[in-house]
Design a protein around this motif. Structure first.
Motif, short mmCIF file in Angstrom:
data_model
loop_
_atom_site.label_atom_id
_atom_site.label_comp_id
_atom_site.label_asym_id
_atom_site.label_seq_id
_atom_site.Cartn_x
_atom_site.Cartn_y
_atom_site.Cartn_z
N ASN A 1 -2.62 -5.76 2.15
CA ASN A 1 -2.86 -4.89 1.54
C ASN A 1 -4.34 -4.19 1.19
OD1 ASN A 1 -3.29 -6.50 -1.09
ND2 ASN A 1 -1.93 -5.73 -1.95
N GLU A 2 -4.93 -3.31 0.60
CA GLU A 2 -5.60 -2.79 0.67
C GLU A 2 -6.70 -3.96 0.03
OE1 GLU A 2 -8.50 0.70 -1.16
OE2 GLU A 2 -7.05 -0.02 -2.21
N ASP B 1 0.92 -0.99 -0.17
CA ASP B 1 0.48 -0.03 -0.15
C ASP B 1 0.83 1.38 0.05
OD1 ASP B 1 -2.36 -1.04 0.24
OD2 ASP B 1 -2.45 -1.59 2.09
#
Length: 565
Positions: free
Chosen positions: A503-504, A80
């Motif tokens: 991560n997202e 990210d």
């Protein structure tokens, strides 16, 4: 070299190993982004890897692991933000030990499938089942649950042959900020979490696999009508050890791979060099792509169907790249040693010829540009799914010719696994590859049929995603389908409580933060959302959000004659 045809490094840095970008081998992620990272590290030993993880943990930096060729379509490798760290396993590529007596092999996680197959064969051993593309690394294919095709033995997923695994995760100050766990079948139930980890538990350093004595196989392809395909699939997978099926729905036929072990005394030195995985003339690829673009823009299904028939008939006539002696195909059966037949990918050896030849999907040339939808459907309901697809084809006979230009639907057998994110049931895996437009705002020919098939698979029949492929649509609500999904999240919290290796995208897939969708105009065209409003499709081009043709709960982008205002 700058002008070489073997695949380029998908990590690019502006200064030494800093200020970097990363994408996959196809040059783009599903949302068309290119991810950024502050820098990349290339450890050459486990000690260096531990030091790198410790330093990143101390600084609370986001970390992601990158493999040599990066064949995962989703954004598994993206840290990210812009300050993250990439750890490449490019130089963690050594075979550490082969124990002929116990038939085990220990390798570093950056070892390629090709290396593993070759090294095992030299010792008279074999990995019994594997993906068909050998450009994957052991760490990468484990993290995404990659597999071959069988219902026999422990099944076709390589992670089910892992007997020990070393993983390096963030640690506390007392651990020196890096925790090294050496998991085995006897000392840790957490091995079943690490077998398929999506890269969110840490960096796999070392893997030990259970192998078998090297053996021979006999392969024949048999072309049949697909009329009774739904009735045949379950029994066919149990009759032949390495069975798979290539399905051409618009042509109404299926190609059955009759593939079994034979005595090592049986004569034959067959070789598999898959035609789609060979180095190909870039000019020829450009002509094929230009033809596809024209067929799409002119909405020419007849052209697509004619191209598909030419491609599939050529592949069938050439036995998909099988030869009896490594040079020519003279007829079935093809008999040879397993290591020469199980996997291929010779375009990785493309000559350094300034891109005169390349892998067909190389993003530096005008070649293949596609999506892949890959999901597994339980054998208990797969007949109904196949029949639903056949109903759609009966309504729109030319709708799936576009898939057949990419060799149709590859159906591989997978077995229920003890891995927390492995398969829940014995199942049939469907690999569906289809055209992607360079312009994200342009809908595809028969967009609605392709979307309805995906939604049938995922929602009506509870299909499980292949973690290394797919658009966002197939990951919708994915973790809820895994009985041990909660147990996996508990291991994740234990191994990486700060979420440094997440991560997202992985947070969304694991149901931790938000949904796997991006609501905006045209989002359904890219498979980043399921349309709920016309604006999600392409209303200016006449594509509106409508129910499916046979699955009324589906919402698909359908071409209508008069766009609503």
């Amino acid at each position: 070299m700058v002008d070489c045809s073997p695949p380029e490094n998908h990590i690019k840095c502006s200064s030494a190993n800093t200020n970097c970008t990363i994408t996959n081998s196809y040059g783009t992620f599903p949302d068309r982004s290119i991810c950024q990272a502050a820098n990349v590290a290339y450890p050459t030993t486990e000690e260096e890897l531990i030091s790198i993880v410790a330093e990143a943990t101390r600084a609370r930096r986001k970390v992601k692991v990158a493999t040599r060729y990066s064949h995962s379509i989703p954004k598994l490798v993206c840290p990210d933000g812009q300050n993250g760290l990439l750890i490449s396993t490019n130089y963690l590529n050594r075979t550490l030990e082969i124990d002929a007596q116990s038939m085990t092999m220990s390798v570093e996680s950056g070892v390629s499938l090709r290396q593993l197959i070759d090294e095992a064969a030299k010792a008279g051993l074999a990995l019994p089942y594997s993906p068909y593309w050998w450009g994957l690394t052991i760490g990468g294919l484990l993290s995404t649950g990659a597999h071959g095709s069988t219902l026999w033995g422990k099944g076709s997923a390589i992670h089910d042959y892992v007997v020990a695994l070393t993983i390096v995760s963030p640690g506390g100050s007392k651990d020196g900020y890096a925790k090294v766990r050496r998991l085995t079948e006897t000392n840790s139930s957490e091995l079943d979490a690490a077998r398929v980890s999506l890269g969110v538990l840490g960096v796999i350093s070392k893997v030990t696999l259970q192998l078998q004595p090297l053996f021979k196989r006999s392969i024949s392809y048999v072309v049949k009508s697909d009329t009774d395909l739904g009735d045949q699939v379950a029994s066919f997978g149990r009759q032949h050890e390495f069975a798979d099926i290539s399905w051409y729905p618009s042509q109404g036929k299926a190609v059955y791979r009759v593939d079994d072990r034979v005595s090592s005394n049986t004569s034959g030195n067959g070789l598999y060099d898959s035609i789609p995985f060979r180095s190909t003339l870039s000019l020829g690829l450009a002509v094929i792509r230009a033809t596809e673009d024209t067929q799409e823009s002119m909405k020419d299904p007849d052209g697509r169907c004619a191209s598909a028939k030419l491609i599939t008939s050529t592949l069938i006539q050439m036995a998909y790249g099988l030869t009896n002696n490594g040079l020519v195909f003279t007829g079935y059966p093809i008999i040879g040693y397993h290591n020469r037949l199980q996997s291929s990918g010779t375009c990785l050896d493309s000559p350094e010829d300034a891109l005169i030849t390349a892998c067909p999907w190389d993003s530096r040339i005008k070649g293949e540009y596609f999506f892949q939808a890959t999901f597994s459907i339980s054998l208990s309901v797969v007949k109904n799914f196949i029949q639903d697809v056949q109903k759609l084809v009966k309504m729109e006979p030319r709708a799936l010719c576009g898939l057949e230009q990419y060799n149709g639907i590859l159906m591989r057998y997978v077995k229920a696994s003890s891995a927390y994110l492995g398969k829940e049931d014995d199942a049939l895996d469907f690999d569906i590859t289809f055209y992607r437009n360079k312009d994200p705002a342009k809908p595809r020919l028969y967009e609605d049929i392709l979307e309805e098939i995906e939604q049938l698979a995922v929602f009506k029949y509870g299909g499980l995603p292949h973690w290394g492929k797919n658009r966002n649509l197939v990951f919708s609500g994915a973790l809820e389908k895994y009985k041990k999904g909660g147990a996996f999240l508990r291991v994740k919290e234990k191994y990486d409580p700060l979420g440094l290796f997440s991560n997202e995208w992985t947070d969304q897939v694991l149901g931790l933060k938000g949904e796997v969708s991006i609501i905006k105009e045209g989002c359904a065209l890219e498979g980043l959302c399921i349309c709920s409003q016309d604006i999600h499709c392409a209303p200016s081009k006449g594509y509106l959000c409508r129910p499916g043709k046979i699955y009324q709960d589906a919402r698909v982008c359908t071409l209508v004659s008069t766009p609503e205002q």
